[in-house]
Design a protein around this motif. Structure first.
Motif, PDB file in Angstrom:
ATOM      1  N   LYS A   1       0.700  -1.115   0.066  1.00 23.32           N
ATOM      2  CA  LYS A   1       0.086  -0.047   0.029  1.00 23.32           C
ATOM      3  C   LYS A   1       0.781   1.269   0.064  1.00 23.32           C
ATOM      4  N   ILE A   2       2.069   1.272   0.669  1.00 20.57           N
ATOM      5  CA  ILE A   2       2.835   2.479   0.619  1.00 20.57           C
ATOM      6  C   ILE A   2       3.617   2.781  -0.690  1.00 20.57           C
ATOM      7  N   TRP A   3       3.721   1.660  -1.304  1.00 19.82           N
ATOM      8  CA  TRP A   3       4.383   1.690  -2.670  1.00 19.82           C
ATOM      9  C   TRP A   3       3.608   0.882  -3.842  1.00 19.82           C
ATOM     10  N   GLU A   4       2.440   1.448  -3.661  1.00 19.02           N
ATOM     11  CA  GLU A   4       1.149   0.937  -4.188  1.00 19.02           C
ATOM     12  C   GLU A   4       1.599   1.468  -5.967  1.00 19.02           C
ATOM     13  N   CYS A   5       2.072   2.638  -6.117  1.00 20.91           N
ATOM     14  CA  CYS A   5       2.561   3.278  -7.390  1.00 20.91           C
ATOM     15  C   CYS A   5       3.761   3.587  -7.410  1.00 20.91           C
ATOM     16  N   VAL A   6       4.539   3.521  -8.425  1.00 22.01           N
ATOM     17  CA  VAL A   6       6.115   4.312  -8.541  1.00 22.01           C
ATOM     18  C   VAL A   6       6.014   4.865  -9.729  1.00 22.01           C
ATOM     19  N   PRO A   7       6.273   6.367  -9.480  1.00 24.69           N
ATOM     20  CA  PRO A   7       6.501   6.970  -8.344  1.00 24.69           C
ATOM     21  C   PRO A   7       5.258   6.817  -7.373  1.00 24.69           C
ATOM     22  N   ARG A   8       5.408   6.955  -6.078  1.00 25.88           N
ATOM     23  CA  ARG A   8       4.433   7.095  -5.112  1.00 25.88           C
ATOM     24  C   ARG A   8       3.360   8.258  -5.507  1.00 25.88           C
TER      25      ARG A   8
END
Length: 234
Positions: free
Chosen positions: A163-170
């Motif tokens: 959940k913290i790094w759900e997307c890259v970039p956040r």
């Protein structure tokens, strides 16, 4: 001069008009839930703490886990309120893209908080079972409890990281227009929901095996099971 209407974050469905001034919101229901949850949680936690400290005169790992779970519950109520204060609980066609980004940010914070809080709470309950129902360490029942503690710790740690790094970039979590890549949020939430449901039932049913092997009447066994089912423990 004409006043331009704000652009909705999502086009409304056919026959529906965006309402930016008086949108439908779940904020009231959320406030009621928080208003019930915090007092009840606080009362039962301090009753338990009083029993453990002043009557039992003991404080173990289980109690530290319960303390962390209590703070996690209060924090979860706080982040839930923050979601509603930042345009959460509304239809996306009733908020602007900027407001949608704010709502997405706080929803992500709340979902991270949820995984940590619920994981610690479940482990605290299992540690209680270990103290009450497993006097013989490394018996079969004790190993089952330890197994589920490890599974819970691994699952909630991994989903929290996801959940913290759900997307890259956040930042793409809150702004879909940013280039990058994301995992499937609906899939993550569905897997978490299924896991939560299954483990909830397992935790509720675990005392049955231990209680039904005790030498007491069926009525007393049922009372003990109900006591642990509804969390009335000391």
């Amino acid at each position: 001069m004409t006043t331009l209407e704000p652009t909705p974050a999502l086009p409304p469905p056919p026959g529906v008009t965006s309402n930016f001034d008086h949108p439908v919101t779940l904020k009231h229901q959320n406030n009621i839930a928080i208003g019930v949850a915090i007092p009840l949680t606080t009362i039962f936690f301090f009753l338990r703490a009083y029993t453990r400290i002043w009557i039992k005169r003991t404080w173990t790992v289980e109690d530290w886990l319960t303390l962390l779970a209590y703070f996690g519950a209060i924090s979860l109520c706080g982040t839930g309120a923050a979601v509603m204060d930042h345009y959460g609980g509304r239809h996306e066609w009733d908020i602007t893209p900027s407001q949608a980004r704010d709502a997405s940010y706080w929803f992500n914070v709340s979902s991270i908080n949820y995984g940590i809080a619920i994981g610690i709470a479940k482990i605290a309950v299992l540690w209680l079972y270990r103290r009450v129902f497993s006097p013989i360490r490394w018996s079969l029942f004790d190993l089952v409890i330890v197994f589920f503690v490890v599974i819970l710790a691994l699952f909630y740690t991994s989903t929290t990281i996801a959940k913290i790094w759900e997307c890259v970039p956040r930042d793409k979590i809150f702004n879909p227009t940013i280039p990058g890549r994301c995992i499937s949020t609906p899939m993550l939430l569905n897997v978490s929901g299924l896991f939560n449901t299954i483990t909830d039932f397992i935790i509720l049913l675990l005392p049955l095996k231990a209680v039904w092997s005790m030498r007491m009447s069926t009525q007393k066994k049922a009372i003990v099971v109900l006591v642990f089912t509804f969390g009335l423990r000391s």
